[in-house]
Design a protein around this motif. Structure first.
Motif, PDB file in Angstrom:
ATOM      1  N   SER A 274      18.961  52.614  23.077  1.00 28.84           N
ATOM      2  CA  SER A 274      19.036  51.701  24.216  1.00 28.84           C
ATOM      3  C   SER A 274      19.869  52.380  25.305  1.00 28.84           C
ATOM      4  O   SER A 274      20.644  53.293  25.015  1.00 28.84           O
ATOM      5  CB  SER A 274      19.673  50.368  23.812  1.00 28.84           C
ATOM      6  OG  SER A 274      21.034  50.540  23.489  1.00 28.84           O
ATOM      7  N   PRO A 275      19.719  51.932  26.561  1.00 28.83           N
ATOM      8  CA  PRO A 275      20.460  52.572  27.648  1.00 28.83           C
ATOM      9  C   PRO A 275      21.977  52.526  27.462  1.00 28.83           C
ATOM     10  O   PRO A 275      22.672  53.486  27.777  1.00 28.83           O
ATOM     11  CB  PRO A 275      20.034  51.786  28.885  1.00 28.83           C
ATOM     12  CG  PRO A 275      18.712  51.228  28.544  1.00 28.83           C
ATOM     13  CD  PRO A 275      18.761  50.943  27.067  1.00 28.83           C
ATOM     14  N   ASP A 276      22.496  51.424  26.948  1.00 27.73           N
ATOM     15  CA  ASP A 276      23.945  51.296  26.822  1.00 27.73           C
ATOM     16  C   ASP A 276      24.533  52.212  25.748  1.00 27.73           C
ATOM     17  O   ASP A 276      25.737  52.436  25.718  1.00 27.73           O
ATOM     18  CB  ASP A 276      24.348  49.842  26.563  1.00 27.73           C
ATOM     19  CG  ASP A 276      23.726  49.267  25.312  1.00 27.73           C
ATOM     20  OD1 ASP A 276      22.512  49.445  25.107  1.00 27.73           O
ATOM     21  OD2 ASP A 276      24.468  48.632  24.529  1.00 27.73           O
TER      22      ASP A 276
ATOM     23  N   GLN B 264      22.804  57.424  31.486  1.00 24.15           N
ATOM     24  CA  GLN B 264      22.407  56.018  31.541  1.00 24.15           C
ATOM     25  C   GLN B 264      21.371  55.690  32.606  1.00 24.15           C
ATOM     26  O   GLN B 264      20.446  54.932  32.337  1.00 24.15           O
ATOM     27  CB  GLN B 264      23.633  55.115  31.638  1.00 24.15           C
ATOM     28  CG  GLN B 264      24.334  55.001  30.301  1.00 24.15           C
ATOM     29  CD  GLN B 264      25.444  53.986  30.278  1.00 24.15           C
ATOM     30  OE1 GLN B 264      25.730  53.329  31.277  1.00 24.15           O
ATOM     31  NE2 GLN B 264      26.072  53.853  29.121  1.00 24.15           N
TER      32      GLN B 264
ATOM     33  N   HIS C  56      17.949  54.020  31.412  1.00 25.37           N
ATOM     34  CA  HIS C  56      17.452  52.735  31.920  1.00 25.37           C
ATOM     35  C   HIS C  56      15.997  52.858  32.360  1.00 25.37           C
ATOM     36  O   HIS C  56      15.179  51.970  32.072  1.00 25.37           O
ATOM     37  CB  HIS C  56      18.323  52.230  33.073  1.00 25.37           C
ATOM     38  CG  HIS C  56      19.572  51.563  32.628  1.00 25.37           C
ATOM     39  ND1 HIS C  56      19.600  50.307  32.073  1.00 25.37           N
ATOM     40  CD2 HIS C  56      20.859  51.986  32.645  1.00 25.37           C
ATOM     41  CE1 HIS C  56      20.831  49.975  31.763  1.00 25.37           C
ATOM     42  NE2 HIS C  56      21.636  50.989  32.091  1.00 25.37           N
ATOM     43  N   ARG C  57      15.668  53.928  33.046  1.00 26.18           N
ATOM     44  CA  ARG C  57      14.287  54.116  33.502  1.00 26.18           C
ATOM     45  C   ARG C  57      13.332  54.290  32.328  1.00 26.18           C
ATOM     46  O   ARG C  57      12.229  53.736  32.322  1.00 26.18           O
ATOM     47  CB  ARG C  57      14.204  55.331  34.430  1.00 26.18           C
ATOM     48  CG  ARG C  57      14.887  55.091  35.757  1.00 26.18           C
ATOM     49  CD  ARG C  57      14.828  56.291  36.631  1.00 26.18           C
ATOM     50  NE  ARG C  57      13.444  56.553  37.038  1.00 26.18           N
ATOM     51  CZ  ARG C  57      13.089  57.606  37.745  1.00 26.18           C
ATOM     52  NH1 ARG C  57      13.991  58.482  38.142  1.00 26.18           N
ATOM     53  NH2 ARG C  57      11.834  57.781  38.075  1.00 26.18           N
TER      54      ARG C  57
ATOM     55  N   ALA D 250      12.994  50.905  30.532  1.00 26.85           N
ATOM     56  CA  ALA D 250      12.401  49.879  31.378  1.00 26.85           C
ATOM     57  C   ALA D 250      10.923  50.140  31.649  1.00 26.85           C
ATOM     58  O   ALA D 250      10.201  49.234  32.070  1.00 26.85           O
ATOM     59  CB  ALA D 250      13.155  49.769  32.705  1.00 26.85           C
TER      60      ALA D 250
END
Length: 181
Positions: free
Chosen positions: A55-57, A64, A68-69, A72
């Motif tokens: 996951s991004p986090d 990050q 996220h990209r 997402a």
């Protein structure tokens, strides 16, 4: 729907970037209801994978925005050159950092200056997309003699190639929209 186009070569004078730039504009114009981004691997200097981020986090702070990209994205178009009969190691490294792209559509494009356009890489890329738990579109686009089809800014030079582009695009969008709905 978020579509990320991944230009899979880190080389400064990447010929695959030509096709990636074309498809970024092409999809944005033809399908304005979708968000179309470009992940240019020349701009990301990922270390050799030593950790996997689910996951991004969980990614390091400097990765990050890219994480996220990647997470997402609802679908990917992957553009790669052929390296020794396979796809770009930099492309594999990117997805090794952010694996398990579950149920996401993958449009597969290979490009080379040679006449076969990276056909062997295209076949390897299908297996790779499946290993990521993605769903590759059966309609791949193999771009031989890419420098005769797209200029350095991603403009189409060979109008006769438009039919191939349209077939690839419509099949990819159909699959991506079905999976996203």
């Amino acid at each position: 729907m978020n579509i990320e186009i991944v230009s899979g070569s880190p080389r400064e004078h990447s010929v695959t970037l030509r096709a990636a730039l074309f498809f970024q504009r092409h999809l944005a114009e033809k399908y304005p209801q979708h968000n179309v981004g470009l992940v240019d691997l020349r701009k990301y200097h990922l270390p050799f994978v030593n950790a996997v981020y689910s996951s991004p986090d969980k990614a390091p702070e400097e990765l990050q925005p890219l994480a996220h990209r990647m997470f997402a994205a609802n679908a990917f178009i992957v553009v790669t050159p052929e390296y020794n009969g396979s796809f770009s190691p930099a492309l594999a490294n990117l997805f090794d950092h952010f694996p398990k792209q579950l149920h996401k559509a993958f449009g597969l494009i290979t490009a080379s200056v040679g006449p076969l356009g990276g056909m062997r890489a295209a076949l390897q890329l299908q297996h790779f997309a499946l290993a990521l738990q993605g769903i590759p579109s059966p309609q791949m686009l193999v771009v031989g003699q890419v420098e005769q089809k797209f200029d350095g800014e991603g403009n189409l030079l060979a109008e006769a190639f438009q039919g191939n582009i349209d077939t690839f695009t419509s099949e990819f969008i159909w699959l991506a929209e079905k999976l996203h709905s």
